[in-house]
Design a protein around this motif. Structure first.
Motif, short mmCIF file in Angstrom:
data_model
loop_
_atom_site.label_atom_id
_atom_site.label_comp_id
_atom_site.label_asym_id
_atom_site.label_seq_id
_atom_site.Cartn_x
_atom_site.Cartn_y
_atom_site.Cartn_z
N THR A 106 0.85 -1.19 0.00
CA THR A 106 0.00 0.00 0.00
C THR A 106 0.89 1.24 0.00
OG1 THR A 106 -1.75 -1.12 1.23
CG2 THR A 106 -1.79 1.27 1.23
N PHE A 107 0.67 2.12 -0.98
CA PHE A 107 1.46 3.34 -1.09
C PHE A 107 0.71 4.47 -0.40
CE2 PHE A 107 3.86 6.81 -2.55
CZ PHE A 107 5.01 6.35 -3.18
N TYR A 108 1.23 4.91 0.75
CA TYR A 108 0.63 6.03 1.49
C TYR A 108 1.42 7.29 1.19
CZ TYR A 108 -0.43 9.12 5.44
OH TYR A 108 -0.78 10.20 6.21
N LYS A 109 0.70 8.34 0.85
CA LYS A 109 1.34 9.61 0.49
C LYS A 109 0.70 10.75 1.26
CE LYS A 109 0.55 11.15 -3.81
NZ LYS A 109 0.04 9.87 -4.26
N ASN A 110 1.53 11.56 1.93
CA ASN A 110 1.04 12.72 2.67
C ASN A 110 1.66 13.97 2.06
OD1 ASN A 110 0.76 14.85 4.69
ND2 ASN A 110 0.05 13.22 6.04
N VAL A 111 0.85 14.77 1.38
CA VAL A 111 1.38 15.92 0.65
C VAL A 111 1.68 17.10 1.59
CG1 VAL A 111 0.28 15.26 -1.52
CG2 VAL A 111 -0.95 16.74 0.08
N LYS A 112 1.14 17.06 2.81
CA LYS A 112 1.46 18.13 3.77
C LYS A 112 2.86 17.94 4.33
CE LYS A 112 -2.94 19.96 5.45
NZ LYS A 112 -3.78 20.20 6.65
N SER A 113 3.16 16.73 4.75
CA SER A 113 4.49 16.45 5.29
C SER A 113 5.50 16.11 4.20
CB SER A 113 4.42 15.29 6.29
OG SER A 113 3.98 14.09 5.64
N THR A 204 5.22 12.77 -18.21
CA THR A 204 4.16 13.66 -18.68
C THR A 204 2.90 13.38 -17.87
OG1 THR A 204 5.04 13.72 -20.94
CG2 THR A 204 2.73 14.34 -20.64
N ALA A 205 2.35 14.41 -17.26
CA ALA A 205 1.15 14.26 -16.44
C ALA A 205 0.04 15.16 -16.95
CB ALA A 205 1.47 14.59 -14.97
N TRP A 206 -1.19 14.67 -16.80
CA TRP A 206 -2.39 15.46 -17.13
C TRP A 206 -3.20 15.60 -15.85
CZ3 TRP A 206 -3.02 17.57 -21.94
CH2 TRP A 206 -2.20 17.09 -22.96
N TYR A 207 -3.40 16.84 -15.42
CA TYR A 207 -4.10 17.10 -14.16
C TYR A 207 -5.33 17.98 -14.41
CZ TYR A 207 -2.05 21.77 -14.31
OH TYR A 207 -1.70 23.05 -14.70
N THR A 208 -6.30 17.88 -13.51
CA THR A 208 -7.50 18.69 -13.65
C THR A 208 -7.69 19.64 -12.48
OG1 THR A 208 -9.92 18.64 -13.85
CG2 THR A 208 -8.89 16.80 -12.66
N PRO A 209 -7.73 20.95 -12.71
CA PRO A 209 -8.01 21.93 -11.65
C PRO A 209 -9.45 21.81 -11.13
CG PRO A 209 -6.96 22.96 -13.55
CD PRO A 209 -7.39 21.62 -13.99
N GLU A 210 -10.30 21.07 -11.84
CA GLU A 210 -11.68 20.89 -11.40
C GLU A 210 -11.75 20.04 -10.13
OE1 GLU A 210 -14.26 19.68 -14.62
OE2 GLU A 210 -13.08 20.82 -16.05
N ILE A 211 -10.67 19.31 -9.85
CA ILE A 211 -10.53 18.59 -8.57
C ILE A 211 -9.26 19.13 -7.93
CG2 ILE A 211 -10.41 16.35 -7.42
CD1 ILE A 211 -11.60 15.08 -9.90
N ASN A 214 -3.77 18.19 -4.46
CA ASN A 214 -2.37 17.96 -4.80
C ASN A 214 -2.06 16.46 -4.71
OD1 ASN A 214 0.36 18.15 -5.19
ND2 ASN A 214 0.76 19.44 -3.41
N GLN A 215 -2.78 15.67 -5.51
CA GLN A 215 -2.67 14.22 -5.41
C GLN A 215 -2.55 13.57 -6.79
OE1 GLN A 215 -2.25 12.13 -3.04
NE2 GLN A 215 -2.74 13.26 -1.16
N GLY A 216 -2.25 12.27 -6.78
CA GLY A 216 -2.13 11.50 -8.01
C GLY A 216 -1.77 10.07 -7.68
N PRO A 217 -1.64 9.21 -8.68
CA PRO A 217 -1.26 7.81 -8.44
C PRO A 217 0.18 7.69 -7.99
CG PRO A 217 -1.25 8.27 -10.78
CD PRO A 217 -1.81 9.50 -10.12
N GLU A 218 0.49 6.59 -7.31
CA GLU A 218 1.84 6.29 -6.83
C GLU A 218 2.45 7.51 -6.13
OE1 GLU A 218 4.63 4.24 -9.35
OE2 GLU A 218 3.04 3.10 -10.32
N ASN A 219 3.69 7.89 -6.51
CA ASN A 219 4.33 9.04 -5.86
C ASN A 219 4.30 10.29 -6.72
OD1 ASN A 219 6.13 8.23 -7.80
ND2 ASN A 219 7.94 8.17 -6.48
N LEU A 226 -5.94 17.11 -9.30
CA LEU A 226 -5.74 15.66 -9.29
C LEU A 226 -5.16 15.20 -10.63
CD1 LEU A 226 -6.22 12.94 -7.78
CD2 LEU A 226 -8.45 12.85 -8.93
N ILE A 227 -4.11 14.40 -10.58
CA ILE A 227 -3.48 13.87 -11.79
C ILE A 227 -4.31 12.69 -12.29
CG2 ILE A 227 -1.41 12.80 -12.74
CD1 ILE A 227 0.20 14.24 -10.57
N LEU A 228 -4.80 12.79 -13.54
CA LEU A 228 -5.64 11.75 -14.10
C LEU A 228 -4.89 10.83 -15.06
CD1 LEU A 228 -9.04 13.59 -14.77
CD2 LEU A 228 -8.26 12.36 -12.73
N GLU A 229 -3.75 11.27 -15.56
CA GLU A 229 -2.96 10.41 -16.44
C GLU A 229 -1.48 10.71 -16.27
OE1 GLU A 229 -2.23 9.43 -21.21
OE2 GLU A 229 -4.19 10.17 -20.55
#
Length: 297
Positions: A106-113, A204-211, A214-219, A226-229
Motif C-alpha cells: 500500500t502506497f501512502y502519500k502525505n502531501v502536507k508532510s 508527462t502528467a495530465w491534471y484537472t483543476p476541477e478537482i 495535490n494528489q495523483g497515483p503512486e508518488n 488531481l493527476i488523471l494520467e
C-alpha cells in the motif's frame, strides 16, 4: 464563457470539500509496454511458441494492473485492486516480480508532510519504506485535453529512475563483438550488468483543476489538481473513474508492519539479493546468458 463555467465548477467543488469531511476515490489502469521482452523471446531459439505464449500471459498479468486511489485533502493510499487468482498461479517469483512492476503493498502519500510510506514484501521479508516525496520540478505546458469529462492540463518533469522499479528496464543487446565477450568472460557477471536502466525519464502528467487536490497515483504529486494520467517511460497510468464524496470512506493511514528502511536502503537490498540469485543460477545451472531474469514462479 468556458472559463467562467470552469471557475464556477471549481468554486462549487472547493465549497463541498470544506463543508464536510471530504474523501474521494479514483480508479487507475496501469499498463507497461512489453515489446522489449517479446522481441527478445522471438530471437531466442530455445523458447518454443507454447513457452512464449505462456510467458506473454504471465507478463500481461504483471504489466497490466488496476489500482485504487483513496484520497482526502492531505493524504492518500494507492493500492492494487485485489483479485482472486487460481491456486498455484501466484508463486513467490511472481509476487516478487509484481512488486517490482509497481504492484504489491500500500502506497501512502502525505502531501502536507511531503513524505510517503509503502510496505513491500521481498524474499519472504516485510519492509516498510519511509522517505520524502520526490521533488518533481513540473513544467506547466499549454496543451489541454478532456479525460473522463474533466478538463485537464499538461505538465512535464524529469525524474531519476529507481533501481527497483523494473518497469523501465530492458535486456541488454547481446549481439556484441566476440572480442568484448572474450575480454569479459572471466569477470563476475552481476544481475544489473545484464540489463539496461535509464538514469532518468521524462514524465508527462495530465491534471484537472476541477478537482483541486495535490494528489495523483503512486508518488506523483505537486500539481494544482488531481493527476488523471501519467506517462512515465514505458508505463502509462490512466484514470478510468472518479468518485467524489464517497459514502463508504476508506482508512487513509500508513502501514506499520515491516523493517523500516529508506528508499535507497531498500533498493540496495534488492539489487544485492538479485545479484546473489543470478550468481547462484550460474553456478548451479551453468547459465551464463539468456534472459536477465526468469519470468514466473
Amino acid at each position: 464563457m468556458k472559463k467562467l463555467v470552469l471557475t464556477f465548477a471549481l468554486v462549487i467543488t472547493t465549497i463541498q470539500m470544506h463543508a464536510q469531511e471530504f474523501q474521494g476515490m479514483a480508479v487507475y489502469e496501469s499498463k507497461t509496454s512489453t515489446s522489449d521482452f517479446k522481441n527478445r523471446m522471438q530471437g531466442n531459439r530455445d523458447i518454443t511458441p507454447e513457452m512464449q505464449k505462456n510467458m506473454e500471459e504471465r507478463m500481461k498479468k504483471m504489466f497490466e494492473k488496476t489500482f485504487i486511489l483513496n484520497f482526502d485533502k492531505s493524504a492518500s493510499i494507492y493500492k492494487e485492486e485485489e483479485k482472486l487468482d487460481a491456486p498455484g498461479q501466484e508463486g513467490g517469483g511472481m509476487r516478487m516480480m509484481s512488486s517490482m512492476m509497481g504492484g504489491g503493498g500500500t502506497f501512502y502519500k502525505n502531501v502536507k508532510s511531503k513524505t510517503y510510506t509503502v510496505d513491500k514484501e521481498f524474499m519472504g521479508k516485510e519492509f516498510l519504506i519511509k522517505d520524502s516525496l520526490p521533488d518533481l520540478k513540473w513544467k506547466m505546458e499549454s496543451e489541454t485535453r478532456v479525460i473522463g469529462g474533466y478538463n485537464c492540463f499538461k505538465a512535464t518533469a524529469v525524474r531519476p529512475v529507481s533501481k527497483t522499479d523494473f518497469r523501465n528496464f530492458r535486456p541488454k543487446n547481446q549481439d556484441k563483438p566476440e572480442t568484448v565477450k572474450t575480454e569479459d568472460k572471466d569477470k563476475k557477471t552481476s544481475f544489473m550488468s545484464e540489463i539496461e536502466m535509464p538514469k532518468e525519464v521524462t514524465v508527462t502528467a495530465w491534471y484537472t483543476p476541477e478537482i483541486p487536490l495535490n494528489q495523483g497515483p503512486e508518488n506523483y504529486w505537486g500539481l494544482p489538481g488531481l493527476i488523471l494520467e501519467v506517462n512515465d517511460g514505458k508505463t502509462t497510468i490512466l484514470c478510468s473513474k472518479v468518485v467524489m464524496n464517497v459514502k463508504d470512506k476508506a482508512q487513509i493511514k500508513e502501514a506499520t508492519n515491516g523493517k523500516v528502511v529508506s528508499q535507497k536502503e531498500y533498493d540496495d537490498i534488492v539489487v544485492k539479493k538479485m545479484e546473489e540469485m543470478r550468481e547462484m543460477r550460474e553456478k548451479n545451472r551453468g547459465n551464463g546468458g539468456g534472459m536477465p531474469m526468469r519470468i514466473g514462479g
